[in-house]
Design a protein around this motif. Sequence first.
Motif, PDB file in Angstrom:
ATOM      1  N   LYS A 154       0.969  -0.679   0.020  1.00  0.00           N
ATOM      2  CA  LYS A 154      -0.045   0.064  -0.218  1.00  0.00           C
ATOM      3  C   LYS A 154       1.078   1.545   0.216  1.00  0.00           C
ATOM      4  CE  LYS A 154      -3.603  -2.672   2.698  1.00  0.00           C
ATOM      5  NZ  LYS A 154      -4.312  -2.175   3.792  1.00  0.00           N
ATOM      6  N   GLY A 155       0.984   2.256  -1.142  1.00  0.00           N
ATOM      7  CA  GLY A 155       1.436   3.753  -1.120  1.00  0.00           C
ATOM      8  C   GLY A 155       0.940   4.331   0.750  1.00  0.00           C
ATOM      9  N   LEU A 156       1.828   5.660   0.706  1.00  0.00           N
ATOM     10  CA  LEU A 156       1.517   6.015   2.026  1.00  0.00           C
ATOM     11  C   LEU A 156       1.240   7.733   1.107  1.00  0.00           C
ATOM     12  CD1 LEU A 156       4.605   4.335   4.402  1.00  0.00           C
ATOM     13  CD2 LEU A 156       1.910   4.174   4.630  1.00  0.00           C
ATOM     14  N   ILE A 157       2.127   7.499   0.570  1.00  0.00           N
ATOM     15  CA  ILE A 157       1.925   9.477  -0.272  1.00  0.00           C
ATOM     16  C   ILE A 157       0.527   9.513  -0.885  1.00  0.00           C
ATOM     17  CG2 ILE A 157       2.662  11.149  -1.543  1.00  0.00           C
ATOM     18  CD1 ILE A 157       5.111   8.992  -1.607  1.00  0.00           C
ATOM     19  N   LYS A 158      -0.194  10.211  -0.232  1.00  0.00           N
ATOM     20  CA  LYS A 158      -2.032  10.622  -0.928  1.00  0.00           C
ATOM     21  C   LYS A 158      -1.515  11.345  -1.591  1.00  0.00           C
ATOM     22  CE  LYS A 158      -2.823  10.489   4.600  1.00  0.00           C
ATOM     23  NZ  LYS A 158      -2.926  11.127   5.612  1.00  0.00           N
ATOM     24  N   SER A 159      -0.331  12.153  -1.978  1.00  0.00           N
ATOM     25  CA  SER A 159      -1.819  12.772  -3.718  1.00  0.00           C
ATOM     26  C   SER A 159      -0.226  13.547  -3.792  1.00  0.00           C
ATOM     27  CB  SER A 159      -2.413  13.721  -3.292  1.00  0.00           C
ATOM     28  OG  SER A 159      -1.356  15.240  -2.058  1.00  0.00           O
ATOM     29  N   GLU A 160      -0.103  13.760  -5.520  1.00  0.00           N
ATOM     30  CA  GLU A 160       0.739  14.360  -6.054  1.00  0.00           C
ATOM     31  C   GLU A 160       1.356  15.518  -5.159  1.00  0.00           C
ATOM     32  OE1 GLU A 160       3.198  14.356  -9.098  1.00  0.00           O
ATOM     33  OE2 GLU A 160       1.560  14.294  -9.740  1.00  0.00           O
ATOM     34  N   ALA A 161       0.332  16.475  -4.624  1.00  0.00           N
ATOM     35  CA  ALA A 161       1.027  17.557  -3.336  1.00  0.00           C
ATOM     36  C   ALA A 161       1.720  17.169  -2.732  1.00  0.00           C
ATOM     37  CB  ALA A 161      -0.572  17.933  -2.814  1.00  0.00           C
ATOM     38  N   ASP A 162       2.448  15.796  -1.763  1.00  0.00           N
ATOM     39  CA  ASP A 162       2.877  14.672  -0.605  1.00  0.00           C
ATOM     40  C   ASP A 162       4.155  14.827  -1.712  1.00  0.00           C
ATOM     41  OD1 ASP A 162       0.760  15.896   0.987  1.00  0.00           O
ATOM     42  OD2 ASP A 162       0.288  14.654   0.429  1.00  0.00           O
ATOM     43  N   GLY A 163       4.134  14.818  -3.243  1.00  0.00           N
ATOM     44  CA  GLY A 163       5.212  14.069  -3.812  1.00  0.00           C
ATOM     45  C   GLY A 163       6.519  14.421  -3.272  1.00  0.00           C
ATOM     46  N   TRP A 164       6.672  15.587  -2.675  1.00  0.00           N
ATOM     47  CA  TRP A 164       8.115  16.095  -2.257  1.00  0.00           C
ATOM     48  C   TRP A 164       8.990  16.812  -3.370  1.00  0.00           C
ATOM     49  CZ3 TRP A 164      13.318  13.103  -0.091  1.00  0.00           C
ATOM     50  CH2 TRP A 164      14.063  14.055   0.444  1.00  0.00           C
ATOM     51  N   GLY A 165       8.247  17.648  -4.202  1.00  0.00           N
ATOM     52  CA  GLY A 165       8.440  18.131  -5.246  1.00  0.00           C
ATOM     53  C   GLY A 165       8.650  17.491  -6.887  1.00  0.00           C
ATOM     54  N   ILE A 166       8.822  17.825  -7.759  1.00  0.00           N
ATOM     55  CA  ILE A 166       9.766  17.507  -9.354  1.00  0.00           C
ATOM     56  C   ILE A 166      10.869  17.398  -9.253  1.00  0.00           C
ATOM     57  CG2 ILE A 166       9.238  17.329 -11.142  1.00  0.00           C
ATOM     58  CD1 ILE A 166       6.792  18.652 -11.059  1.00  0.00           C
ATOM     59  N   ALA A 167      12.157  16.064  -9.434  1.00  0.00           N
ATOM     60  CA  ALA A 167      13.015  15.933  -9.567  1.00  0.00           C
ATOM     61  C   ALA A 167      13.320  14.205 -10.285  1.00  0.00           C
ATOM     62  CB  ALA A 167      13.750  15.750  -7.964  1.00  0.00           C
ATOM     63  N   PRO A 168      14.918  14.493 -10.834  1.00  0.00           N
ATOM     64  CA  PRO A 168      15.267  12.930 -10.495  1.00  0.00           C
ATOM     65  C   PRO A 168      15.257  12.402  -9.507  1.00  0.00           C
ATOM     66  CG  PRO A 168      17.195  14.688 -11.252  1.00  0.00           C
ATOM     67  CD  PRO A 168      15.590  15.582 -10.401  1.00  0.00           C
ATOM     68  N   ARG A 169      14.931  11.195  -9.994  1.00  0.00           N
ATOM     69  CA  ARG A 169      15.160   9.741  -8.289  1.00  0.00           C
ATOM     70  C   ARG A 169      15.120   8.796  -8.898  1.00  0.00           C
ATOM     71  NH1 ARG A 169      11.911  12.982  -4.753  1.00  0.00           N
ATOM     72  NH2 ARG A 169      10.535  14.232  -5.330  1.00  0.00           N
ATOM     73  N   THR A 170      15.715   7.997  -7.522  1.00  0.00           N
ATOM     74  CA  THR A 170      15.951   6.677  -7.379  1.00  0.00           C
ATOM     75  C   THR A 170      15.814   5.875  -6.053  1.00  0.00           C
ATOM     76  OG1 THR A 170      18.722   7.355  -8.423  1.00  0.00           O
ATOM     77  CG2 THR A 170      18.424   5.428  -7.162  1.00  0.00           C
ATOM     78  N   VAL A 171      15.498   5.019  -6.096  1.00  0.00           N
ATOM     79  CA  VAL A 171      14.362   4.342  -5.527  1.00  0.00           C
ATOM     80  C   VAL A 171      14.315   3.115  -5.463  1.00  0.00           C
ATOM     81  CG1 VAL A 171      11.563   3.793  -5.607  1.00  0.00           C
ATOM     82  CG2 VAL A 171      12.312   6.109  -5.608  1.00  0.00           C
ATOM     83  N   MET A 172      13.988   2.452  -5.146  1.00  0.00           N
ATOM     84  CA  MET A 172      14.559   1.094  -4.401  1.00  0.00           C
ATOM     85  C   MET A 172      12.844   0.139  -3.476  1.00  0.00           C
ATOM     86  SD  MET A 172      17.049  -1.236  -2.276  1.00  0.00           S
ATOM     87  CE  MET A 172      17.527  -3.103  -1.841  1.00  0.00           C
ATOM     88  N   ALA A 173      12.680  -1.013  -4.544  1.00  0.00           N
ATOM     89  CA  ALA A 173      11.403  -1.740  -4.445  1.00  0.00           C
ATOM     90  C   ALA A 173      11.387  -3.039  -4.284  1.00  0.00           C
ATOM     91  CB  ALA A 173      10.205  -1.480  -4.962  1.00  0.00           C
ATOM     92  N   GLN A 174      10.950  -4.190  -3.912  1.00  0.00           N
ATOM     93  CA  GLN A 174      10.990  -5.052  -3.731  1.00  0.00           C
ATOM     94  C   GLN A 174       9.462  -5.757  -4.245  1.00  0.00           C
ATOM     95  OE1 GLN A 174      11.885  -7.593  -0.409  1.00  0.00           O
ATOM     96  NE2 GLN A 174      12.741  -8.695  -1.529  1.00  0.00           N
ATOM     97  N   GLN A 175       9.387  -6.871  -5.097  1.00  0.00           N
ATOM     98  CA  GLN A 175       7.547  -7.576  -5.251  1.00  0.00           C
ATOM     99  C   GLN A 175       7.752  -8.739  -4.274  1.00  0.00           C
ATOM    100  OE1 GLN A 175       8.788  -8.562  -9.699  1.00  0.00           O
ATOM    101  NE2 GLN A 175       7.683  -6.944 -10.054  1.00  0.00           N
ATOM    102  N   LYS A 176       6.663  -9.268  -4.212  1.00  0.00           N
ATOM    103  CA  LYS A 176       6.284 -10.364  -3.743  1.00  0.00           C
ATOM    104  C   LYS A 176       6.589 -11.454  -3.587  1.00  0.00           C
ATOM    105  CE  LYS A 176       2.925 -12.270  -1.844  1.00  0.00           C
ATOM    106  NZ  LYS A 176       0.714 -12.509  -2.021  1.00  0.00           N
ATOM    107  N   ASP A 177       7.667 -11.876  -5.498  1.00  0.00           N
ATOM    108  CA  ASP A 177       8.431 -12.690  -5.411  1.00  0.00           C
ATOM    109  C   ASP A 177       9.614 -12.866  -4.891  1.00  0.00           C
ATOM    110  OD1 ASP A 177       9.317 -11.699  -7.657  1.00  0.00           O
ATOM    111  OD2 ASP A 177       9.559 -13.288  -9.271  1.00  0.00           O
ATOM    112  N   GLY A 178      10.100 -11.442  -4.562  1.00  0.00           N
ATOM    113  CA  GLY A 178      11.448 -11.115  -4.332  1.00  0.00           C
ATOM    114  C   GLY A 178      12.399 -10.806  -5.132  1.00  0.00           C
ATOM    115  N   THR A 179      12.019  -9.938  -6.601  1.00  0.00           N
ATOM    116  CA  THR A 179      12.307  -9.196  -7.206  1.00  0.00           C
ATOM    117  C   THR A 179      13.097  -7.854  -6.560  1.00  0.00           C
ATOM    118  OG1 THR A 179      11.430 -10.645  -9.145  1.00  0.00           O
ATOM    119  CG2 THR A 179      12.035  -8.364  -9.260  1.00  0.00           C
ATOM    120  N   ILE A 180      13.285  -7.732  -6.214  1.00  0.00           N
ATOM    121  CA  ILE A 180      14.795  -6.209  -6.351  1.00  0.00           C
ATOM    122  C   ILE A 180      14.701  -5.360  -7.449  1.00  0.00           C
ATOM    123  CG2 ILE A 180      15.774  -4.884  -5.651  1.00  0.00           C
ATOM    124  CD1 ILE A 180      14.865  -5.937  -3.117  1.00  0.00           C
ATOM    125  N   MET A 181      13.359  -3.848  -7.186  1.00  0.00           N
ATOM    126  CA  MET A 181      13.263  -3.440  -8.435  1.00  0.00           C
ATOM    127  C   MET A 181      14.294  -1.537  -7.790  1.00  0.00           C
ATOM    128  SD  MET A 181       9.713  -3.499  -9.859  1.00  0.00           S
ATOM    129  CE  MET A 181       9.129  -3.345  -8.536  1.00  0.00           C
TER     130      MET A 181
END
Length: 378
Positions: A249-276
């Motif tokens: 579930k996402g904790l960021i409620k809206s675009e207004a809470d998205g901490w501005g527009i910028a280059p991004r690097t994000v780490m995530a994990q899927q249910k099968d363990g795959t890292i994105m």
Amino acid sequence: MQTQIEPVNGPKIDNRKSSRKAPAPKRKRWKRRVTQVFAGALLIILGAGGWFYLTPSGSDIRYMMADTLITSQHRYMAKYLIGQSELDKRVADYANEFDQMGQVKDNHNVNLAAHPDSAVKVEPISTSRFKGFIMYVHDPKMLRVITTNTVGSGETVLSMVQRTGAIAGVNGGAFDDPNWSGNGFKPAGIVMSGGKLLYKGNGMKAKVNVVGIDRDGLMVAGRYTPAQLLDMGVSDAVTFQPKFIVNGKGLIKSEADGWGIAPRTVMAQQKDGTIMFVVIDGRQPGYSVGATLYDVQKILLKKGAVTAANLDGGSSTVLVKDNAVVNKPSSKYGMRYLPTAFLVFDHPERVNAGNIWSGIDMEHFDSSQKRPANKPST
């Protein structure tokens, strides 16, 4: 015999005054037009200013612009949009919100035995506003945090990949960066690699927001002490924030809470363990202006992420694969010199990051000191 004089044909002369006014001189007409244009422009500016500062929709855009500046080296300029007191309050509110997000309980609903293979794949992503890539690492145990190997200076991710023989890599955690021109050597918070705690800037009992992975390949993100991380069996981790997807579930409620527009690097994990790893380019009009964290959250939820957390972004954002830079870093100087990176290895068990900070008084280290001559400022 009298001679008669015929009237001469010609225009009739009318001595009455014309009812029409004589045309104004050209100079007066020009001045009148300039005045009209100026008055019209002034009305437009006043109207736009009223909308920008006094309406909800205008304020949303104004705060989005301020947040974008807050995440850049021009943070001070945000005060011209929202005022200094509001700027200070907004920065403090974000820090508090990120800390709260970091404490949301994660049930770790991941099947680590389900990852299909050891493939590392890169997929482009594109919208009307930004472009970037998702790198899939199907075996999460292939990851290691690698650090710079130069005392007093950071190292580019490309250099780290080439030096260690890694398959791929992205930029890692936060670091001391005075005036956004630091040398990239001093990390912020903690650094862990291969199960070893390499750096603990605030001691063993201070909680910090971290992003990493444990020895079983489970992604760990949130607010912990170094002692807790060791007890949890965390293998590799750096400090950054926020954790923004928990239990799918996402904790960021809206675009207004998205901490501005910028280059991004994000780490995530899927249910099968795959890292994105999501890498979004930005600050390049005509190519890619950047993304909010809400933008990235939407992408990752569609990709089935159950956990996600933000890594260092901005001009640090970079993706390297097969000894080449895949994305377009935003800095005009190219890749930044960084203390840490997440790298992918065929044989991670053979990797030893060492501890470049051992024996150095990092509490009094000056991060603004110059790099070696061959390393440009960012």
